[in-house]
Design an enzyme around this catalytic site. Structure first.
Site: not given
Ligand code: S3P
Length: 437
Positions: A396, A350, A323
């Site tokens: 973001r 994303k 992120d």
């Molecule tokens: C998150 C996991 C990440 C991240 C998202 C929040 C979470 O995603 O990019 O903003 O809270 O578990 P992914 O599980 O797709 O990597």
């Protein structure tokens, strides 16, 4: 749609408390909704995404009280969700849609999960696949939302995550918590472990074995468990703090203090990267709360920092910084020797294609760089000019380029800047109070 004009700054000074962590807020909202009793949460995220999770919990029968002092009280359904009257609206939040699917799949109702146009394009097979192995009945639309779930009893599985994703891990653990038997999950690249801490906080039994040699880290969760409400303070979101930590790197005399900051080791790799890019970080205080580290840090620029080669972010670091990569890429041209980001193909799926949008906006500001299918190579020591920034309605991207604009020549405009409210509604106000012009 709102546009924000960002004027260049000459320094960044002051102290800041960022809103509660988005990832932890989602998990606490969902587990509190399922638990028995009333959970009291201090510093719940002010972002729109975790509020989508809260609204879904209300639709499933939990009651949510927003107190005037900002605390939130959630009275759970004691293990039994009700049939919602309408589709569960996950808004822009992939975390809500993916994690909630695991949480509700064993409840004997029919659920439809929908989202906004961005969320509707995002891949959902990654949660459907393990959940159907557990016996769930889930239909997608071309691999995407709407997600239709016909609740049915689940059984335990032994699952190895094919991609590093804390959301997928969480969907499986939430389903495993309520399945028949003990579910095991291995991940070869460790992702954020807030779910593990949150489950333990709500009284669940969960065992963890760290990775050893070629053996991946492994989690086991017995099914048929009941959760008990908690009182908790949610740490500040390090992914929101990231914008200001990166901004502090842009000016030799910056001085920033961040307090109540989440410093969970599976999220704090950013602090090492900031140090490698020329920041000096002092940890002033740190304590633990329900397994999460909360601290106060001070950030300055290190005097005479000279990088000899570009800093490389590749797997497994990429997954831990996923992120923060947009803002690191946005400030990379100003660093002494640049940044190389690899193994980041997940960034393309994303809230937007974040590699393509970072590239588009760096180009608009006059940067020289190379775009790869799984990352970016951005030389340092560049000067950028102000530009019109296409945020793609991605929070973001909007915030990352507001930071890059602080060191540009001339003003920039951030189109669709209100998207920042998905995770950090106070962002532009905080930026104004810290940036010296
Ligand atoms: C998150 C996991 C990440 C991240 C998202 C929040 C979470 O995603 O990019 O903003 O809270 O578990 P992914 O599980 O797709 O990597």
């Amino acid at each position: 749609m709102s546009t924000q004009i960002i004027r260049p700054a000459r320094s960044l000074q002051g102290s800041l408390t960022v809103p509660g962590d988005k990832s932890i807020s989602h998990r606490y909202a969902m587990l509190a909704g399922l638990a028995e009793g009333t959970t009291r949460l201090i510093n719940f995220s002010t972002g729109a995404d975790p509020h989508s999770s809260l609204a879904c919990m209300e639709a499933l029968g939990a009651s949510v009280l927003h107190n005037p002092d900002g605390t939130i009280e959630i009275t759970g359904v004691t293990g039994t969700f009700r049939q919602p009257a309408a589709a569960l609206d996950c808004g822009n939040s992939g975390s809500t849609m993916r994690m909630l699917s695991g949480l509700i799949a064993s409840h004997p109702h029919t659920f439809t999960l929908v989202g906004d146009p961005s969320l509707t394009l995002r891949p959902m097979e990654r949660i459907r696949s393990p959940l159907i192995q557990m016996g769930a009945n889930i239909d997608l639309t071309d691999g995407h939302a709407p997600v239709a779930i016909h609740g049915t009893p689940l059984h335990a599985i032994d699952f190895t995550t094919p991609i590093p994703s804390a959301q997928v891990k969480t969907a499986v653990l939430f389903a495993g918590l309520q399945a028949d038997g003990t579910t095991s999950l291995s991940e070869s690249i460790l992702t954020r472990d807030h779910t593990e801490h949150a489950l333990l906080a709500f009284g669940a039994t969960l065992t963890r074995t760290s990775s050893r040699g070629s053996q991946p880290a492994r989690l086991s969760i017995p099914g048929g468990q009941r959760l008990k409400a908690v009182d908790a303070t949610i740490p500040g979101d390090i992914s929101s703090a990231a914008f200001f930590l990166c901004a502090a790197l842009l000016f030799p005399d910056s001085n920033l203090v961040l307090d109540s900051l989440g410093m969970n080791p599976t999220r704090a790799a950013l602090l090492d990267v900031i140090a490698a890019l020329g920041g000096r970080i002092k940890i002033l205080a740190v304590e633990e709360h329900h397994g999460e580290l909360i601290g106060t840090i001070q950030v300055n620029c290190a005097p005479d920092h000279r990088a000899l080669s570009p800093f490389i972010i590749s797997s497994p670091l990429t997954a831990q910084l996923i992120d923060e990569l947009p803002v690191l890429a946005a400030i990379a041209p100003y660093t002494a020797n640049g940044l190389i980001i690899r193994d980041a193909q997940e960034l393309r799926i994303k809230e937007s294609d974040r590699i393509a949008l970072v590239a588009k906006n760096l180009r608009a500001m006059g940067a020289v760089f190379t775009e790869r299918h799984d990352g970016l190579e951005i030389p340092g020591n560049q000067s950028l000019h102000g530009a019109s920034i296409d945020s793609g309605s991605d929070h973001r991207i909007a915030m990352a380029f507001a930071i890059a604009a602080l060191r540009a020549t001339g003003d920039s405009e951030i189109l669709d800047a209100e998207s920042a409210a998905i995770s950090f509604p106070e962002f532009f106000t905080s930026l104004d109070s810290l940036a010296l012009r």
